[in-house]
Design a protein around this motif. Sequence first.
Motif, PDB file in Angstrom:
ATOM      1  N   LYS A  91       0.840  -1.204   0.000  1.00 20.45           N
ATOM      2  CA  LYS A  91       0.000   0.000   0.000  1.00 20.45           C
ATOM      3  C   LYS A  91       0.873   1.250   0.000  1.00 20.45           C
ATOM      4  O   LYS A  91       0.634   2.198  -0.753  1.00 20.45           O
ATOM      5  CB  LYS A  91      -0.937  -0.008   1.203  1.00 20.45           C
ATOM      6  CG  LYS A  91      -1.892   1.164   1.222  1.00 20.45           C
ATOM      7  CD  LYS A  91      -2.848   1.081   2.381  1.00 20.45           C
ATOM      8  CE  LYS A  91      -3.799   2.269   2.303  1.00 20.45           C
ATOM      9  NZ  LYS A  91      -4.501   2.501   3.538  1.00 20.45           N
ATOM     10  N   TRP A  92       1.907   1.257   0.826  1.00 17.42           N
ATOM     11  CA  TRP A  92       2.833   2.392   0.871  1.00 17.42           C
ATOM     12  C   TRP A  92       3.487   2.573  -0.503  1.00 17.42           C
ATOM     13  O   TRP A  92       3.616   3.701  -0.983  1.00 17.42           O
ATOM     14  CB  TRP A  92       3.899   2.187   1.955  1.00 17.42           C
ATOM     15  CG  TRP A  92       4.851   3.329   2.004  1.00 17.42           C
ATOM     16  CD1 TRP A  92       4.739   4.467   2.756  1.00 17.42           C
ATOM     17  CD2 TRP A  92       6.048   3.493   1.219  1.00 17.42           C
ATOM     18  NE1 TRP A  92       5.786   5.309   2.486  1.00 17.42           N
ATOM     19  CE2 TRP A  92       6.604   4.738   1.551  1.00 17.42           C
ATOM     20  CE3 TRP A  92       6.681   2.708   0.275  1.00 17.42           C
ATOM     21  CZ2 TRP A  92       7.777   5.207   0.976  1.00 17.42           C
ATOM     22  CZ3 TRP A  92       7.860   3.174  -0.314  1.00 17.42           C
ATOM     23  CH2 TRP A  92       8.399   4.408   0.036  1.00 17.42           C
ATOM     24  N   HIS A  94       2.361   1.806  -3.503  1.00 21.98           N
ATOM     25  CA  HIS A  94       1.416   2.414  -4.445  1.00 21.98           C
ATOM     26  C   HIS A  94       1.199   3.893  -4.148  1.00 21.98           C
ATOM     27  O   HIS A  94       1.099   4.698  -5.071  1.00 21.98           O
ATOM     28  CB  HIS A  94       0.093   1.651  -4.437  1.00 21.98           C
ATOM     29  CG  HIS A  94       0.074   0.557  -5.451  1.00 21.98           C
ATOM     30  ND1 HIS A  94      -1.069  -0.095  -5.821  1.00 21.98           N
ATOM     31  CD2 HIS A  94       1.062   0.006  -6.210  1.00 21.98           C
ATOM     32  CE1 HIS A  94      -0.781  -0.993  -6.744  1.00 21.98           C
ATOM     33  NE2 HIS A  94       0.493  -0.959  -6.985  1.00 21.98           N
ATOM     34  N   GLU A  95       1.144   4.235  -2.876  1.00 24.75           N
ATOM     35  CA  GLU A  95       0.977   5.643  -2.506  1.00 24.75           C
ATOM     36  C   GLU A  95       2.197   6.477  -2.880  1.00 24.75           C
ATOM     37  O   GLU A  95       2.122   7.707  -2.935  1.00 24.75           O
ATOM     38  CB  GLU A  95       0.713   5.764  -1.006  1.00 24.75           C
ATOM     39  CG  GLU A  95      -0.651   5.228  -0.597  1.00 24.75           C
ATOM     40  CD  GLU A  95      -0.828   5.112   0.908  1.00 24.75           C
ATOM     41  OE1 GLU A  95       0.152   5.305   1.675  1.00 24.75           O
ATOM     42  OE2 GLU A  95      -1.963   4.804   1.330  1.00 24.75           O
ATOM     43  N   ASN A  96       3.328   5.818  -3.146  1.00 25.18           N
ATOM     44  CA  ASN A  96       4.575   6.504  -3.474  1.00 25.18           C
ATOM     45  C   ASN A  96       5.067   6.165  -4.883  1.00 25.18           C
ATOM     46  O   ASN A  96       6.268   6.204  -5.154  1.00 25.18           O
ATOM     47  CB  ASN A  96       5.632   6.181  -2.416  1.00 25.18           C
ATOM     48  CG  ASN A  96       5.308   6.870  -1.110  1.00 25.18           C
ATOM     49  OD1 ASN A  96       5.656   8.016  -0.903  1.00 25.18           O
ATOM     50  ND2 ASN A  96       4.587   6.174  -0.233  1.00 25.18           N
ATOM     51  N   ASN A 125      -3.149  -4.008  -4.042  1.00 23.97           N
ATOM     52  CA  ASN A 125      -1.990  -3.126  -4.214  1.00 23.97           C
ATOM     53  C   ASN A 125      -0.865  -3.816  -4.985  1.00 23.97           C
ATOM     54  O   ASN A 125       0.302  -3.441  -4.862  1.00 23.97           O
ATOM     55  CB  ASN A 125      -1.495  -2.641  -2.854  1.00 23.97           C
ATOM     56  CG  ASN A 125      -2.427  -1.614  -2.252  1.00 23.97           C
ATOM     57  OD1 ASN A 125      -2.518  -0.497  -2.743  1.00 23.97           O
ATOM     58  ND2 ASN A 125      -3.150  -2.000  -1.223  1.00 23.97           N
TER      59      ASN A 125
END
Length: 189
Positions: A91-92, A94-96, A125
């Motif tokens: 998830k991190w 994808h957020e980055n 993700n």
Amino acid sequence: MVAYLNIAAIRLCTQSEGPGKRFALWVQGCKQRCPDCCNKQMQEFKQAHIVETDDLIHLIQKSKSDFNIEGVSFIGGEPLLQAEGLSYIAKWCHENALSVLVFTGFLYDTLLNTKDAFVQELLSNTDILVDGLYDKKQPDAERDWVGSKNQKVILLSDRYAKGIEYEKQEHSMEILISEKEILSNGWPF
């Protein structure tokens, strides 16, 4: 969230474990026990290196800064057995703006039907899923990163074009030599 992973190995930058430059993370432990697995030492359920997910995220950030990686690959052992921590990292990523590739012995259809919320979050993700057990009787020399013809490369997002696994049309292997050790990853045969 505080979660821990049992890690067998890490490469800050590799070009043998998926498209482009990638951070690769191998987890320890696998129930599948594929004959002639190239990572037999990662099958046993034992404590290897227990690492907090936030510490791994810091390493991924460093890899992105130092090597301009485009993504992260989760390999094993069996990554889906540690879905809680890996889903948080994915998830991190994808957020980055980092892609996620997951290698698993489980079939995608089986994973879709699991009630495990962490497995579902990890899949949501993931950009590329390589599924299926390694079968030494069906070697695959045409697709990148894939060991046997029965394994499927499933695009779970539109980040990569269909057929990305045929881009190089060869398997690669990397060797890292330091003062302390010699490490290899990629296609070992």
